[in-house]
Design a protein around this motif. Structure first.
Motif, PDB file in Angstrom:
ATOM      1  N   GLN A 188      17.511  30.339   1.740  1.00 26.19           N
ATOM      2  CA  GLN A 188      16.931  29.022   1.440  1.00 26.19           C
ATOM      3  C   GLN A 188      17.127  28.676  -0.036  1.00 26.19           C
ATOM      4  O   GLN A 188      17.465  27.540  -0.369  1.00 26.19           O
ATOM      5  CB  GLN A 188      15.445  29.002   1.772  1.00 26.19           C
ATOM      6  N   ARG A 189      16.917  29.654  -0.915  1.00 26.16           N
ATOM      7  CA  ARG A 189      17.098  29.419  -2.359  1.00 26.16           C
ATOM      8  C   ARG A 189      18.544  29.086  -2.679  1.00 26.16           C
ATOM      9  O   ARG A 189      18.829  28.180  -3.462  1.00 26.16           O
ATOM     10  CB  ARG A 189      16.651  30.646  -3.166  1.00 26.16           C
ATOM     11  N   LEU A 190      19.471  29.835  -2.089  1.00 31.53           N
ATOM     12  CA  LEU A 190      20.889  29.578  -2.333  1.00 31.53           C
ATOM     13  C   LEU A 190      21.251  28.171  -1.862  1.00 31.53           C
ATOM     14  O   LEU A 190      21.932  27.430  -2.567  1.00 31.53           O
ATOM     15  CB  LEU A 190      21.770  30.615  -1.635  1.00 31.53           C
ATOM     16  N   ALA A 191      20.774  27.782  -0.682  1.00 30.70           N
ATOM     17  CA  ALA A 191      21.045  26.435  -0.174  1.00 30.70           C
ATOM     18  C   ALA A 191      20.501  25.376  -1.129  1.00 30.70           C
ATOM     19  O   ALA A 191      21.181  24.388  -1.434  1.00 30.70           O
ATOM     20  CB  ALA A 191      20.447  26.271   1.222  1.00 30.70           C
ATOM     21  N   ALA A 192      19.294  25.578  -1.632  1.00 27.08           N
ATOM     22  CA  ALA A 192      18.697  24.624  -2.578  1.00 27.08           C
ATOM     23  C   ALA A 192      19.499  24.567  -3.877  1.00 27.08           C
ATOM     24  O   ALA A 192      19.732  23.479  -4.423  1.00 27.08           O
ATOM     25  CB  ALA A 192      17.242  25.005  -2.867  1.00 27.08           C
ATOM     26  N   ASP A 193      19.960  25.728  -4.357  1.00 29.95           N
ATOM     27  CA  ASP A 193      20.756  25.760  -5.587  1.00 29.95           C
ATOM     28  C   ASP A 193      22.091  25.037  -5.400  1.00 29.95           C
ATOM     29  O   ASP A 193      22.549  24.331  -6.303  1.00 29.95           O
ATOM     30  CB  ASP A 193      20.996  27.201  -6.037  1.00 29.95           C
ATOM     31  N   LEU A 194      22.703  25.203  -4.247  1.00 34.26           N
ATOM     32  CA  LEU A 194      23.969  24.509  -3.983  1.00 34.26           C
ATOM     33  C   LEU A 194      23.750  23.004  -3.862  1.00 34.26           C
ATOM     34  O   LEU A 194      24.578  22.209  -4.328  1.00 34.26           O
ATOM     35  CB  LEU A 194      24.632  25.071  -2.724  1.00 34.26           C
ATOM     36  N   ARG A 195      22.643  22.611  -3.252  1.00 37.44           N
ATOM     37  CA  ARG A 195      22.317  21.176  -3.179  1.00 37.44           C
ATOM     38  C   ARG A 195      22.130  20.602  -4.580  1.00 37.44           C
ATOM     39  O   ARG A 195      22.564  19.497  -4.869  1.00 37.44           O
ATOM     40  CB  ARG A 195      21.053  20.954  -2.352  1.00 37.44           C
ATOM     41  N   ALA A 196      21.468  21.372  -5.452  1.00 41.14           N
ATOM     42  CA  ALA A 196      21.244  20.925  -6.824  1.00 41.14           C
ATOM     43  C   ALA A 196      22.571  20.749  -7.574  1.00 41.14           C
ATOM     44  O   ALA A 196      22.642  19.970  -8.520  1.00 41.14           O
ATOM     45  CB  ALA A 196      20.346  21.918  -7.566  1.00 41.14           C
ATOM     46  N   ARG A 197      23.610  21.423  -7.125  1.00 36.48           N
ATOM     47  CA  ARG A 197      24.936  21.281  -7.722  1.00 36.48           C
ATOM     48  C   ARG A 197      25.721  20.137  -7.078  1.00 36.48           C
ATOM     49  O   ARG A 197      26.916  19.974  -7.340  1.00 36.48           O
ATOM     50  CB  ARG A 197      25.722  22.588  -7.606  1.00 36.48           C
ATOM     51  N   GLY A 198      25.072  19.371  -6.207  1.00 35.46           N
ATOM     52  CA  GLY A 198      25.705  18.196  -5.617  1.00 35.46           C
ATOM     53  C   GLY A 198      26.431  18.427  -4.308  1.00 35.46           C
ATOM     54  O   GLY A 198      27.116  17.534  -3.810  1.00 35.46           O
ATOM     55  N   LEU A 199      26.284  19.612  -3.715  1.00 30.38           N
ATOM     56  CA  LEU A 199      26.934  19.888  -2.439  1.00 30.38           C
ATOM     57  C   LEU A 199      26.018  19.494  -1.283  1.00 30.38           C
ATOM     58  O   LEU A 199      24.792  19.583  -1.393  1.00 30.38           O
ATOM     59  CB  LEU A 199      27.295  21.373  -2.340  1.00 30.38           C
TER      60      LEU A 199
END
Length: 146
Positions: free
Chosen positions: A37-48
């Protein structure tokens, strides 16, 4: 007869609703490990654009995983309870990612395999933007395509 048809219809609806891939990223997070979940949130924060697809069982890794779709490509995240178990499984991955232990794997796209702490992450695709975001979050890939 009517009752069994109704039961079948309800069961079919639940099966179809539960298997609906890419449910807009709004499906319950109960099946997703916190690290994933954290990785997904971090990738979303990078615009993905990151959508959870479903849980998976792996024939080669010792823990179940989660499959995500990231900008149209597959990402598999395996979250272990400790770093040593993740390291042990990661050590079985060949440099090309074509085999894990004695199992040969025919990936659907070029594999890029990362390990950070107690997670093994496999990106199946060739988008530089996704690879760069994963490298920024997870460090250099441990195996797979260049």
């Amino acid at each position: 007869m009517k009752k069994s048809f109704r039961s079948f219809a309800v069961l079919l609806y639940v099966a179809v609703a539960g298997c609906s891939a890419h449910g807009g990223g709004t499906r319950s997070t109960a099946l997703q490990p916190p690290g994933a979940q954290r990785l997904a949130a971090d990738l979303r924060a990078r615009g993905l654009r990151v959508l959870w697809a479903n849980p998976i069982q792996s024939a080669v890794f010792k823990v179940p995983g989660s499959v995500y779709t990231v900008d149209g490509d597959d990402l598999q995240v395996f979250a272990y309870s400790n770093e040593s178990d993740a390291a042990a499984d990661a050590s079985r991955v060949s440099p090309t990612g074509g085999t894990v232990g004695t199992s040969a794997i025919a990936w659907i796209a070029p594999p890029h395999i990362f390990r950070k702490g107690s997670m093994i992450v496999i990106y199946l695709g060739s988008q530089a933007r996704i690879r760069d975001a994963l490298a920024a979050e997870l460090g250099r890939q441990i195996a797979g395509a260049d």
